[in-house]
Design a protein around this motif. Sequence first.
Motif, PDB file in Angstrom:
ATOM      1  N   CYS A  17      59.411  40.734  63.662  1.00  0.00           N
ATOM      2  CA  CYS A  17      60.373  40.117  62.745  1.00  0.00           C
ATOM      3  C   CYS A  17      60.296  38.597  62.705  1.00  0.00           C
ATOM      4  O   CYS A  17      61.111  37.945  62.041  1.00  0.00           O
ATOM      5  N   GLY A  18      59.338  38.009  63.433  1.00  0.00           N
ATOM      6  CA  GLY A  18      59.193  36.568  63.411  1.00  0.00           C
ATOM      7  C   GLY A  18      58.487  36.073  64.660  1.00  0.00           C
ATOM      8  O   GLY A  18      57.577  36.735  65.171  1.00  0.00           O
ATOM      9  N   SER A  19      58.893  34.935  65.163  1.00  0.00           N
ATOM     10  CA  SER A  19      58.271  34.383  66.369  1.00  0.00           C
ATOM     11  C   SER A  19      59.328  33.673  67.211  1.00  0.00           C
ATOM     12  O   SER A  19      60.305  33.107  66.695  1.00  0.00           O
ATOM     13  N   LEU A  20      59.110  33.720  68.528  1.00  0.00           N
ATOM     14  CA  LEU A  20      59.980  33.050  69.484  1.00  0.00           C
ATOM     15  C   LEU A  20      59.241  31.861  70.071  1.00  0.00           C
ATOM     16  O   LEU A  20      58.065  31.965  70.435  1.00  0.00           O
ATOM     17  N   HIS A  21      59.939  30.744  70.186  1.00  0.00           N
ATOM     18  CA  HIS A  21      59.348  29.556  70.798  1.00  0.00           C
ATOM     19  C   HIS A  21      60.270  29.095  71.914  1.00  0.00           C
ATOM     20  O   HIS A  21      61.469  28.886  71.702  1.00  0.00           O
ATOM     21  N   LEU A  22      59.703  28.934  73.131  1.00  0.00           N
ATOM     22  CA  LEU A  22      60.483  28.525  74.291  1.00  0.00           C
ATOM     23  C   LEU A  22      59.847  27.290  74.927  1.00  0.00           C
ATOM     24  O   LEU A  22      58.622  27.217  75.074  1.00  0.00           O
TER      25      LEU A  22
END
Length: 288
Positions: A17-22
């Motif tokens: 559903c998208g991307s995670l950035h940490l």
Amino acid sequence: MIFSMTGYAARTRDIECGSLHLELKSVNSRYLDFQFRICEELRVAEPALRELISARLSRGKIECRLNFIPAATKAVPQALSGELLARLADFDAQVRAALPHAAPLSVGEVLRWPGMFGDDSLDVEALVPEALALLRAALDDFTASREREGAKLADVIRERVARIREHVRLVTPLIPAAQAAFQDKLRQRLLDALGSVDDERVRQELVLFAARIDVDEELARLTTHLDEVERVLKAGGATGKRLDFLMQELNREANTLGSKSVLSAVSQTAMDLKLLIEQMREQIQNLE
């Protein structure tokens, strides 16, 4: 291993559903402090993120940024929700009946209304495990960066320890002769000042003075503290607080050494030791 409290790491994880950035970064602190900057969709994950970080780190001011970027919308939208469209029309009519001068809903506002193209809600429960997996990977990078920085700081401290040992080694042989010469001068001054006072009184005064200028204990404790610094560095782990205490003890001995000095070389050595100890202390402030 020795760890610095300064570190940085960033990771991105692509999901359906998208991307995670940490992003993780830290600076020195007396305790383990957190500052979270998390998107609203994943705010519920903060306690779990905090628990993961606490299990890996013991000191430092940690800033954790976590953002979710939804996948790009499809070029051809889905069909409009007829039920939602009818409800909006009804609501619009009710509002305008009560407030005749209110502006009607625009087409853009209707199309942007949540759920207009079907169920577009985000499955937060599915996102949380992905965010935790991303954090674990970022923590591996983060810990590695802190370890590399810690190794460099430990090398600096060891180099300063070696220089202190060299100063002590060079000045130690000079002290007995200097003290003996100073006591001879003092003996003569006492005899000149006291005149007819017996030699036993002079001897007692010299014994008391000799005890006041004796620096053997200070030099021995300096060596003992330096040994402990090297032992702590070799043992690794969370060493910052222990080393900071040892710097206080080293500085105490250097001050006493200077106050008892009867030789300019010893006074200069005491000043050099204090400078090296302060340089070590500044580096130790960054150790976990």
